[in-house]
Write an enzyme that holds these catalytic residues in place. Structure first.
Site, PDB file in Angstrom:
ATOM      1  N   LYS A 142      83.072  75.580  29.605  1.00 27.67           N
ATOM      2  CA  LYS A 142      83.597  74.346  28.991  1.00 27.67           C
ATOM      3  C   LYS A 142      84.551  74.692  27.856  1.00 27.67           C
ATOM      4  CE  LYS A 142      79.430  71.712  30.014  1.00 27.67           C
ATOM      5  NZ  LYS A 142      78.222  71.094  29.496  1.00 27.67           N
ATOM      6  N   GLU A 149      69.344  77.478  37.016  1.00 27.21           N
ATOM      7  CA  GLU A 149      69.534  77.176  35.588  1.00 27.21           C
ATOM      8  C   GLU A 149      68.293  77.514  34.776  1.00 27.21           C
ATOM      9  OE1 GLU A 149      70.811  73.151  34.761  1.00 27.21           O
ATOM     10  OE2 GLU A 149      72.907  73.690  34.950  1.00 27.21           O
ATOM     11  N   HIS A 169      73.459  81.535  63.044  1.00 27.03           N
ATOM     12  CA  HIS A 169      74.693  81.931  63.722  1.00 27.03           C
ATOM     13  C   HIS A 169      75.777  82.296  62.717  1.00 27.03           C
ATOM     14  CE1 HIS A 169      73.106  80.500  67.639  1.00 27.03           C
ATOM     15  NE2 HIS A 169      72.350  79.809  66.816  1.00 27.03           N
TER      16      HIS A 169
END
Ligand code: PA5
Length: 443
Positions: A420, A285, A306
């Protein structure tokens, strides 16, 4: 003082005098407040400004919640979630739930997603417990935690009545603004303030992180003490070559300039997995804007050797790696000899597991360096509250310096609004009528 050490010897970077000077100047901007985002610098001196009285007030509220509930639901997202989650995971026995006698209340999280199945499972499980809640939102208007809180508040009120609910719910929010502040005032909840000048992702050492951690039994005074030591160790009076945050910030920016666009943070201790998540938010951010920024990724080792190990060793060479190394485990487990030795592991008999883990770490470091993955190493003495506090502040300070070196405002996040707007338009939120029509036509 327990020391955090940074080793960049295997990064392939020889820092120029110019880069060192730029990093020093960037660090000075954090103190002088003359850089971008200067109204969000409250975290810089936060550790040294937290008083004993503030810690005591947080601990008193935590004690009340602990006395009332054996399950405390902590509601928040992003910076209002990840710091507490990271420290809690680091400090907790991973098999706590298997112990019959629980010493501390269980702290669980909600509001960090909008999954119906997640919240349903939590509500069902909570029926077997006495519950309390901490609701955290700086803006007080974030959708995810608001939905979760609506359900949990109703459950607490239904079970204990409104008056007792006000003793079992604590809000952490802005001192004056936002729907959560209004609600907390109306309902008579105890409230802790998130300072105006501390952004969500830098708020772990405010009540945002400290209250849930105190409820869980974490030594928050030690956490703050560690951060305070790191605040001193990274101040502007410290020469560049002795300032681990400045060196880390400068090195990662030098690597970025050479085309290393992805930083993988890794550790050989699974308890640090959520420190990785907290770090990803902090750096993602803060730096990912204006078409720039190192992409923060993470691995937990040796498990991810792995899965991701192949890519790291031989995939596209745009990576570098930062390893959080833990000098000493808290516990001691020795590998025993086996008469049959069918697994061929008797050569390890008498060795501690941590010695094997250490050799894995050193072997992987060299393999990755040989595979052209520059490697930085941060060593902390042990996973304890003080060392973790120091680590968090080390990363915060480095993030501020690094963002300024990159030429962005590390303290805003304009990009998080885009989703949003679309979500509200799709949900027909009043006021989004035009956007609703437009977005639905695009589906
Ligand atoms: O770092 C940030 O600012 C964000 O991640 C916020 O913490 C997150 O969006 C939650 O915001 P709020 O605390 O206002 O609910």
């Amino acid at each position: 003082m327990k020391r955090l050490k940074l080793d960049i010897a295997k990064s392939g970077i020889a820092l120029s005098a110019e880069m060192k000077a730029r990093a020093q100047a960037a660090n000075a901007l954090l103190e002088s407040g003359e850089g971008a985002g200067n109204d969000f610098l409250g975290w810089v001196h936060l550790p040294s400004s937290i008083s004993d009285a503030e810690i005591a007030a947080i601990e008193a509220t935590a004690a009340r919640l602990r006395s009332k509930a054996d399950l405390v639901i902590c509601i928040g997202i992003g910076g209002s979630y990840l710091g507490a989650k990271a420290v809690l995971e680091a400090m907790s026995d991973p098999f706590k739930l298997l112990h019959r006698e629980q010493q501390e209340p269980t702290v669980v999280f909600a509001g960090q997603n909008i999954s119906e199945d997640y919240i349903h499972a939590l509500m069902e499980a909570s029926k077997e417990h006495s519950i309390a809640a901490i609701v955290i939102s700086k803006s007080g208007t974030t959708t995810e935690p608001a939905i979760a809180f609506r359900l949990i508040k109703a459950e607490i009120e239904a079970r204990y009545g409104k008056q007792e609910a006000a003793q079992r719910i604590v809000a952490v929010t802005d001192k004056a603004r936002g729907a959560l502040k209004t609600l907390a005032t109306n309902e008579g909840y105890e409230t802790f303030v998130i300072p105006d000048d501390v952004g969500g992702r830098f708020s772990v050492l405010t009540p945002v992180g400290l209250l849930p951690l105190a409820v869980a039994g974490v030594d928050i005074a030690a956490l703050v003490r560690g951060a305070r030591q790191m605040e001193q160790a990274t101040g502007t009076d410290i020469p560049f070559d002795e300032n681990p945050s400045a060196i880390y910030a400068a090195t990662r920016n030098a690597l970025y300039a050479e085309g290393r666009k992805i930083e993988i943070l890794g550790s050989y201790e699974p308890r640090l997995q959520y420190v990785n998540e907290w770090w990803k938010q902090l750096y993602g951010e803060s730096e990912g804007k204006q078409g720039k920024g190192i992409f923060p990724a993470s691995v937990t080792l040796t498990a991810d050797l792995h899965s991701m190990g192949q890519y790291i060793q031989q995939g596209e060479r745009t990576l570098f790696e930062t390893i959080i190394s833990v000098a000493e485990p808290v516990a001691k487990v020795v590998i025993e000899a086996d008469k049959e030795n069918l697994d061929g592991l008797n050569f390890l008999a008498g060795k501690r597991i941590s010695e094997v883990n250490r050799m894995a770490e050193l072997g992987v470091q060299l393999a990755h360096v040989d595979g052209d993955v520059p490697n930085l190493r941060i060593e902390i003495p042990q996973i304890d509250a003080e060392s973790v506090g120091a680590l968090l502040y080390f990363f915060e300070r480095a993030c501020g310096i690094s963002g300024y070196l990159l030429g962005v405002n590390p303290f805003d996040q304009p990009g998080v609004e885009a989703y949003k707007k679309n979500m509200f338009a799709l949900l027909d939120k009043p006021g989004y009528e035009e956007e609703s029509k437009a977005i639905k036509a695009r589906l």
